[in-house]
Design a protein around this motif. Structure first.
Motif, PDB file in Angstrom:
ATOM      1  N   ARG A  18       2.724  10.103  10.046  1.00 49.34           N
ATOM      2  CA  ARG A  18       1.259  10.139  10.170  1.00 49.34           C
ATOM      3  C   ARG A  18       0.754   9.331  11.361  1.00 49.34           C
ATOM      4  O   ARG A  18      -0.333   9.583  11.866  1.00 49.34           O
ATOM      5  N   THR A  19       1.516   8.324  11.762  1.00 48.75           N
ATOM      6  CA  THR A  19       1.090   7.464  12.876  1.00 48.75           C
ATOM      7  C   THR A  19       1.796   7.788  14.187  1.00 48.75           C
ATOM      8  O   THR A  19       1.438   7.247  15.222  1.00 48.75           O
ATOM      9  N   ALA A  79      -7.788   0.774  -0.773  1.00 51.36           N
ATOM     10  CA  ALA A  79      -8.128   2.190  -0.847  1.00 51.36           C
ATOM     11  C   ALA A  79      -9.607   2.406  -0.538  1.00 51.36           C
ATOM     12  O   ALA A  79     -10.453   1.583  -0.918  1.00 51.36           O
ATOM     13  N   HIS A  80      -9.908   3.489   0.144  1.00 54.90           N
ATOM     14  CA  HIS A  80     -11.310   3.837   0.400  1.00 54.90           C
ATOM     15  C   HIS A  80     -12.039   4.018  -0.928  1.00 54.90           C
ATOM     16  O   HIS A  80     -11.466   4.535  -1.881  1.00 54.90           O
ATOM     17  N   ARG A 109       0.831  -1.207   0.000  1.00 55.84           N
ATOM     18  CA  ARG A 109       0.000   0.000   0.000  1.00 55.84           C
ATOM     19  C   ARG A 109       0.866   1.259   0.000  1.00 55.84           C
ATOM     20  O   ARG A 109       0.597   2.221  -0.718  1.00 55.84           O
ATOM     21  N   ALA A 117      -5.602   4.345   8.689  1.00 59.93           N
ATOM     22  CA  ALA A 117      -5.900   5.777   8.636  1.00 59.93           C
ATOM     23  C   ALA A 117      -4.766   6.536   7.940  1.00 59.93           C
ATOM     24  O   ALA A 117      -5.014   7.411   7.107  1.00 59.93           O
ATOM     25  N   LEU A 123      -2.775   5.441   5.728  1.00 53.21           N
ATOM     26  CA  LEU A 123      -2.684   5.048   4.320  1.00 53.21           C
ATOM     27  C   LEU A 123      -3.986   5.290   3.565  1.00 53.21           C
ATOM     28  O   LEU A 123      -4.137   4.848   2.429  1.00 53.21           O
ATOM     29  N   ASP A 124      -4.939   5.988   4.201  1.00 49.23           N
ATOM     30  CA  ASP A 124      -6.237   6.277   3.593  1.00 49.23           C
ATOM     31  C   ASP A 124      -6.843   5.010   3.009  1.00 49.23           C
ATOM     32  O   ASP A 124      -7.174   4.933   1.822  1.00 49.23           O
ATOM     33  N   ALA A 125      -6.955   3.987   3.859  1.00 51.04           N
ATOM     34  CA  ALA A 125      -7.390   2.672   3.385  1.00 51.04           C
ATOM     35  C   ALA A 125      -8.215   1.958   4.450  1.00 51.04           C
ATOM     36  O   ALA A 125      -8.274   2.377   5.595  1.00 51.04           O
ATOM     37  N   ASP A 126      -8.840   0.893   4.019  1.00 46.66           N
ATOM     38  CA  ASP A 126      -9.517  -0.038   4.914  1.00 46.66           C
ATOM     39  C   ASP A 126      -8.653  -1.288   5.014  1.00 46.66           C
ATOM     40  O   ASP A 126      -7.921  -1.620   4.084  1.00 46.66           O
ATOM     41  N   LEU A 143       1.076   4.105  -3.101  1.00 49.08           N
ATOM     42  CA  LEU A 143       0.798   5.529  -2.906  1.00 49.08           C
ATOM     43  C   LEU A 143       2.023   6.401  -3.203  1.00 49.08           C
ATOM     44  O   LEU A 143       1.924   7.624  -3.190  1.00 49.08           O
TER      45      LEU A 143
END
Length: 102
Positions: free
Chosen positions: A50-51, A99-100, A36, A78, A80-83, A40
């Protein structure tokens, strides 16, 4: 006189050792994060920032050195803007970040 057994295990039934499961889940987790992140175009520093994690922590995960936890999966998803997606099993490909939906 017949013997007694205090515990019977049916023939052919395998019980999974939690340590063996963790050993297989860690590389799947690392592969999912790496896949992922690189999709990106992110450096290791970006999801770390980010984390609130260190770059070494992200690298350790990607190298298969960290077992996934719910908290860690949520935090990385969160970032990685993903589920997070999981399938039965514990091998490579059983965990990934998706990806969302747009």
């Amino acid at each position: 006189m017949a013997g007694q057994h205090s515990r019977w295990i049916a023939s052919g039934v395998r019980t999974e050792d939690p340590e063996r499961i963790a050993i297989r889940e860690a590389p799947a987790f690392g592969k999912a994060l790496y896949g992922r992140r690189t999709a990106l175009g992110l450096s290791v520093a970006e999801p770390a920032g980010r984390t609130g994690m260190e770059e070494d922590d992200i690298e350790c995960i990607e190298e298969g050195g960290t077992a996934p936890t719910i908290e860690l999966l949520r935090s990385l998803a969160a970032a990685l803007d993903a589920d997070v997606r999981l399938t039965p099993g514990h091998d490579l490909g059983s965990l990934w970040f998706e990806a969302h939906a747009a």
